[in-house]
Scaffold this motif. Structure first.
Motif, PDB file in Angstrom:
ATOM      1  N   ASP A 297       0.894  -1.111  -0.071  1.00  0.00           N
ATOM      2  CA  ASP A 297       0.002   0.066  -0.042  1.00  0.00           C
ATOM      3  C   ASP A 297       0.849   1.291  -0.265  1.00  0.00           C
ATOM      4  O   ASP A 297       1.972   1.335   0.519  1.00  0.00           O
ATOM      5  CB  ASP A 297      -0.932   0.184   1.178  1.00  0.00           C
ATOM      6  N   HIS A 298       0.230   2.280  -0.665  1.00  0.00           N
ATOM      7  CA  HIS A 298       1.213   3.455  -0.421  1.00  0.00           C
ATOM      8  C   HIS A 298       0.191   4.865  -0.954  1.00  0.00           C
ATOM      9  O   HIS A 298       0.552   5.395  -1.856  1.00  0.00           O
ATOM     10  CB  HIS A 298       2.123   3.438  -1.613  1.00  0.00           C
ATOM     11  N   GLY A 299      -0.725   4.944   0.126  1.00  0.00           N
ATOM     12  CA  GLY A 299      -1.677   6.092  -0.210  1.00  0.00           C
ATOM     13  C   GLY A 299      -2.453   6.078  -1.226  1.00  0.00           C
ATOM     14  O   GLY A 299      -2.811   4.752  -1.867  1.00  0.00           O
ATOM     15  N   PHE A 300      -3.135   7.014  -1.673  1.00  0.00           N
ATOM     16  CA  PHE A 300      -4.280   7.109  -2.818  1.00  0.00           C
ATOM     17  C   PHE A 300      -3.678   7.193  -4.147  1.00  0.00           C
ATOM     18  O   PHE A 300      -3.895   8.273  -4.788  1.00  0.00           O
ATOM     19  CB  PHE A 300      -5.015   8.297  -2.429  1.00  0.00           C
ATOM     20  N   ASN A 301      -2.765   6.353  -4.440  1.00  0.00           N
ATOM     21  CA  ASN A 301      -2.074   6.444  -5.825  1.00  0.00           C
ATOM     22  C   ASN A 301      -3.173   6.140  -6.779  1.00  0.00           C
ATOM     23  O   ASN A 301      -4.323   5.658  -6.446  1.00  0.00           O
ATOM     24  CB  ASN A 301      -0.890   5.224  -6.061  1.00  0.00           C
ATOM     25  N   ALA A 302      -2.866   6.053  -8.038  1.00  0.00           N
ATOM     26  CA  ALA A 302      -4.053   6.029  -9.223  1.00  0.00           C
ATOM     27  C   ALA A 302      -4.921   4.539  -9.018  1.00  0.00           C
ATOM     28  O   ALA A 302      -6.104   4.582  -9.403  1.00  0.00           O
ATOM     29  CB  ALA A 302      -3.374   6.307 -10.446  1.00  0.00           C
ATOM     30  N   SER A 303      -3.898   3.553  -8.733  1.00  0.00           N
ATOM     31  CA  SER A 303      -4.823   2.327  -8.970  1.00  0.00           C
ATOM     32  C   SER A 303      -5.476   2.075  -7.463  1.00  0.00           C
ATOM     33  O   SER A 303      -6.713   1.731  -7.822  1.00  0.00           O
ATOM     34  CB  SER A 303      -3.697   1.123  -9.233  1.00  0.00           C
ATOM     35  N   THR A 304      -5.133   2.507  -6.509  1.00  0.00           N
ATOM     36  CA  THR A 304      -5.815   2.464  -5.367  1.00  0.00           C
ATOM     37  C   THR A 304      -6.899   3.315  -5.334  1.00  0.00           C
ATOM     38  O   THR A 304      -8.188   2.925  -4.918  1.00  0.00           O
ATOM     39  CB  THR A 304      -5.021   2.767  -4.111  1.00  0.00           C
ATOM     40  N   PHE A 305      -6.942   4.360  -5.631  1.00  0.00           N
ATOM     41  CA  PHE A 305      -8.076   5.369  -5.983  1.00  0.00           C
ATOM     42  C   PHE A 305      -8.966   4.793  -6.865  1.00  0.00           C
ATOM     43  O   PHE A 305     -10.164   5.037  -6.630  1.00  0.00           O
ATOM     44  CB  PHE A 305      -7.568   6.985  -6.478  1.00  0.00           C
ATOM     45  N   THR A 306      -8.636   4.419  -7.774  1.00  0.00           N
ATOM     46  CA  THR A 306      -9.361   3.547  -8.767  1.00  0.00           C
ATOM     47  C   THR A 306     -10.394   2.686  -8.358  1.00  0.00           C
ATOM     48  O   THR A 306     -11.695   2.551  -8.412  1.00  0.00           O
ATOM     49  CB  THR A 306      -8.914   2.962 -10.045  1.00  0.00           C
ATOM     50  N   ALA A 307      -9.705   1.898  -7.554  1.00  0.00           N
ATOM     51  CA  ALA A 307     -10.458   0.712  -6.814  1.00  0.00           C
ATOM     52  C   ALA A 307     -11.493   1.077  -5.791  1.00  0.00           C
ATOM     53  O   ALA A 307     -12.569   0.788  -5.772  1.00  0.00           O
ATOM     54  CB  ALA A 307      -9.425  -0.403  -6.001  1.00  0.00           C
TER      55      ALA A 307
END
Length: 388
Positions: free
Chosen positions: A198-208
């Motif tokens: 995990d590493h904050g609200f990067n593009a893929s995490t925010f997309t999810a």
């Protein structure tokens, strides 16, 4: 801003939402000015140095580090889920053939959709927290099996069945190569996987999270995240950083090669980060792992790092540009025998746990993520022209 909108309902933000806080999270944090990041209350780097992948997975999904007994039980629970349903396994050769040019990450998007359908995943909006957790664990356990099978099939090799007696990382390497991995290399990959969960609200995490906010099923959320990760500005840098080492070739070429690119305004892959204004702690840890292996490749990488930072400091004074996680990640994965086309898929094999934790957190909030956009096209309305 439209004249018909109340000013209070629209907030101007930086491009790319840089620095904009969109929600609260208990999963982790990235403190870019300090060069520190954490998973829940623990330093992520300390976790990577001292715990196994399954323990950190438990922390992200269940909110606490397990003791020895619960850790063993969770590892056994996830190991059983590594085997794929027949409906998915029989479809993999066709998916591998269709995605041969683009690689396993493209094929795994469809494979995850099939997995969700075969396992009967339902919208997170319609199920309770326990079932949501069960769905994420099922998906995460299967991702390494999917990625390695697609890779091997794309090379004309038979997939290797998962083993329940190996750890997550060791089993991943086993399925990739067909041979039980050296424990030292398995541990190095495990530490890499933990450091990138995990590493904050990067593009893929925010997309999810955006997809989860619609109430969609776990598979849909993860497919969207994989799609975001496939972009070269997000997940493609480890192999490109190694490509740069290859292009430089020898120590005497470091300075002219770097100067030419910096002066041309080109990005030097593996350097700089959107959040960190100091050294990336993941890079520091991976450098130590690489130095533990040693050898000419590692020595050359360290020298390139030293000269790049010196040249960047000279040509771009006042800017803090250091190696990011991708630079030494590529070196470590190469040392552990991973082919370059599997660097980003390997990243996905760890990050899927972080995506899942974010999906679970977002699913507990019934508010859909629905930002606004400012219209800058031709002034409306204009009469629609008639067809002559």
């Amino acid at each position: 801003m439209s004249d018909n909108r109340a000013a209070a309902t629209v907030v101007d933000v930086p491009r790319g939402l840089a620095g904009v806080v969109v929600t609260d999270t208990r999963i982790g944090d990235v403190r870019g000015l300090e060069g520190f990041y954490n998973y829940r209350q623990y330093s992520a780097v300390d976790l990577a140095r001292t715990r196994g992948f399954e323990d950190v997975w438990h922390l992200l999904v269940h909110g606490e580090l397990p003791d020895a007994g619960r850790g063993a039980a969770f590892a056994a629970e996830t190991a059983v889920l590594r085997r794929l349903p027949d409906e998915v396994r029989t479809a993999l050769p066709a998916l591998a053939a269709a995605s041969r040019a683009s690689g396993p990450l493209a094929g795994v998007r469809t494979a995850l959709s099939l997995l969700g359908a075969a396992k009967g995943f339902r919208p997170v909006y319609d199920i309770d927290a326990d079932q949501r957790r069960a769905d994420t664990v099922t998906a995460c356990a299967a991702v390494p099996t999917l990625l390695t099978a697609l890779h091997r099939l794309g090379r004309g090799l038979e997939p290797v069945d998962p083993r329940e007696d190996l750890s997550y990382a060791a089993n991943y390497l086993y399925m990739l190569t067909g041979s039980e991995p050296d424990p030292r290399r398995a541990r190095a990959i495990e530490q890499y996987l933990i450091s990138t969960i995990d590493h904050g609200f990067n593009a893929s995490t925010f997309t999810a999270r955006v997809i989860a906010s619609t109430g969609a099923d776990v598979a849909a959320c993860l497919v969207g995240a994989v799609g975001a990760l496939s972009g070269p500005l997000h997940g493609g840098a480890p192999s490109r950083a190694l490509d740069a080492l290859d292009a430089i070739g020898t120590p005497d070429r470091i300075d002219p090669w770097i100067r030419e690119r910096v002066l041309a305004g080109d990005r030097v892959m593996g350097f700089g980060h959107a959040v960190y204004r100091t050294e990336d702690p993941r890079s520091r840890m991976l450098r130590d792992i690489a130095l533990g292996f040693g050898g000419p490749r590692v020595d050359f990488a360290v020298e390139v790092e030293r000269r790049v930072e010196a040249i960047l400091a000279e040509l771009k004074p006042g800017r803090e540009l250091h190696t990011n996680v991708e630079f030494y990640a590529g070196v470590v994965m190469e040392l552990c025998g991973l082919p370059r086309e599997m660097f980003t898929p390997t990243f996905a094999a760890g990050r899927v746990v972080g995506w899942s934790a974010n999906v679970l957190e977002q699913a507990a909030d019934s508010k859909i993520i629905r930002p606004a956009a400012r219209y800058v096209g031709p002034r409306a309305p204009v009469a629609v022209p008639t067809v002559a």
